[in-house]
Structures are given as C-alpha cells and as structure tokens.
Motif scaffolding. Sequence first.
Motif, PDB file in Angstrom:
ATOM      1  N   ASN A  53       0.822  -1.217   0.000  1.00 22.16           N
ATOM      2  CA  ASN A  53       0.000   0.000   0.000  1.00 22.16           C
ATOM      3  C   ASN A  53       0.851   1.259   0.000  1.00 22.16           C
ATOM      4  N   LEU A  54       1.950   1.235   0.745  1.00 22.34           N
ATOM      5  CA  LEU A  54       2.839   2.398   0.778  1.00 22.34           C
ATOM      6  C   LEU A  54       3.492   2.630  -0.582  1.00 22.34           C
ATOM      7  N   ASN A  55       3.941   1.550  -1.208  1.00 22.62           N
ATOM      8  CA  ASN A  55       4.622   1.691  -2.493  1.00 22.62           C
ATOM      9  C   ASN A  55       3.667   2.040  -3.628  1.00 22.62           C
ATOM     10  N   SER A  56       2.398   1.645  -3.468  1.00 23.92           N
ATOM     11  CA  SER A  56       1.424   1.941  -4.525  1.00 23.92           C
ATOM     12  C   SER A  56       0.777   3.307  -4.364  1.00 23.92           C
ATOM     13  N   GLY A  57       1.079   3.989  -3.262  1.00 20.14           N
ATOM     14  CA  GLY A  57       0.540   5.326  -3.049  1.00 20.14           C
ATOM     15  C   GLY A  57      -0.820   5.365  -2.396  1.00 20.14           C
ATOM     16  N   MET A  63       5.459   8.266   8.493  1.00 20.20           N
ATOM     17  CA  MET A  63       4.488   7.184   8.321  1.00 20.20           C
ATOM     18  C   MET A  63       5.094   5.992   7.605  1.00 20.20           C
ATOM     19  N   LYS A  64       6.046   6.234   6.718  1.00 15.42           N
ATOM     20  CA  LYS A  64       6.685   5.142   5.994  1.00 15.42           C
ATOM     21  C   LYS A  64       7.469   4.232   6.920  1.00 15.42           C
ATOM     22  N   VAL A  65       7.843   4.758   8.071  1.00 17.89           N
ATOM     23  CA  VAL A  65       8.569   3.959   9.058  1.00 17.89           C
ATOM     24  C   VAL A  65       7.617   3.398  10.110  1.00 17.89           C
ATOM     25  N   LEU A  66       6.760   4.265  10.662  1.00 13.16           N
ATOM     26  CA  LEU A  66       5.914   3.862  11.772  1.00 13.16           C
ATOM     27  C   LEU A  66       4.790   2.911  11.356  1.00 13.16           C
ATOM     28  N   THR A  67       4.230   3.102  10.162  1.00 17.26           N
ATOM     29  CA  THR A  67       3.115   2.266   9.736  1.00 17.26           C
ATOM     30  C   THR A  67       3.508   0.796   9.586  1.00 17.26           C
ATOM     31  N   PRO A  68       4.606   0.463   8.902  1.00 19.41           N
ATOM     32  CA  PRO A  68       5.007  -0.948   8.849  1.00 19.41           C
ATOM     33  C   PRO A  68       5.335  -1.538  10.223  1.00 19.41           C
ATOM     34  N   VAL A  69       5.954  -0.729  11.072  1.00 21.79           N
ATOM     35  CA  VAL A  69       6.278  -1.212  12.423  1.00 21.79           C
ATOM     36  C   VAL A  69       4.991  -1.555  13.179  1.00 21.79           C
TER      37      VAL A  69
END
Length: 219
Positions: free
Chosen positions: A44-48, A72-78
């Motif tokens: 989802n992050l890579n697809s925008g 968010m790119k760091v905290l969301t996957p964590v």
Amino acid sequence: METLRILWAPNEEFPRLLKAGGIRWALGTVSLLAFLNLITTLINLNSGVLQLEQQYFPDVPRDVLQATQQAMKVLTPVAAATYPFITWLVLGVLMYLTGRVFGGTGRLSSMLVVSGVSQLPLIVGLVAGSVLAAAASTTSPDSPAAAFLGSLSFSLLIGQFMWMAWLAVTGIRHVHQLDPRKSTASCGLSCLGCLGVFFILMFVAAIILSLVITTRVSS
C-alpha cells in the motif's frame, strides 16, 4: 492442517490443541498475521494508497506534510508487524485475569494459546479483503459493482471479528471451565481492555510522530 478445523469446529479442536500444548500454533498464527500485515502495508505504501495529498490538507504546510509522510513510511510498517503480537499478549493476559474473576481455573499459558489461535479469522479476512480490494480496483468508483464490493468488504470486516470472538469465547470456556455467559463476559471485558491499551499506544505513537515531524521540519 487439522488445526485449521478450529475455524469451524472449535468445540472439538480446542481440547485437543490445549492438551497438546498448542503454544507453537498460537505463535505461528500470530507470526503469519504479522507477516501478511507487513507485506500488505508495504504494498500500500509503495502503490501510493497511503499517500498524503496536499489537496486534501490545504491548511497543512508542505514541509509538515512531507515530514509526516516520511515518518508514516517507518511507523506504519512497524505498527502493522507488531500489533498482532501486542493483541496476542494483552488479550491473553486479560482473558486469563477476567476468567479468574469469574471463577475460572485455567492457566495463563493455555489462555495464550486461545488468544493466538483465535486470530486465525483475521488471516482469512486479510486474504479475502485483499482479493476484494484487487477486484474493486478494476471497477469504476461509482459503479454498482464497486458499491457491492464495498458492502462486502465491510461485512467481511465485521464478520472476521465476530468469528474471532466466537473462537475466543469457546476457548475461554474450555480453559477456565466456565459457562457460556461468563465466558462471553470475560471475552467482552478483555476486548474492551485491549482497546483501551491500543488507545494508549496510539496516543504515545502520536506523540512520537509529532516529535519526529517537529525535528524534521526544524532541521
């Protein structure tokens, strides 16, 4: 494969699983859910999909929005990878404690088996939800098909948590030797307590996010 029967026959499978010491099945279930959550979030992050667009936040300065997106790119996957483990431990401890309050005699280790294996419906829901999302991406947002898929996704979301609750109540009944009413009450109180813990964690995460954003913007 036999352990998957717990999805539709928990009354028969929980006694066997608890007798066999099914903590490895609980850990395996939670680990698989965490892995699938992480993969889905990264996609989802890579697809925008989780992109913060300036047009939707016109009053937010661009540098603040960009700093928020980077954080968010760091905290969301964590968060996606850790919340199944937090749910497993918190829910297991709370179901053990509330079961004891209602007169149960079960062990914490057995309750952790229940809280772990009961997350199996979330895996089913995640896989099915991904299929529905992929199908929805091929339809027009205003089409009847998109509306139907949206309704189906919402029903799936509700259904998976009801399914999880059914497994948890059945597991509590077998572990603590309680009647269905007390088992349901134990599950309900535990879920409320788990939500409270998550609200606290979200508040802490929001503070951390604001500090990260402030540091990035000021630098």
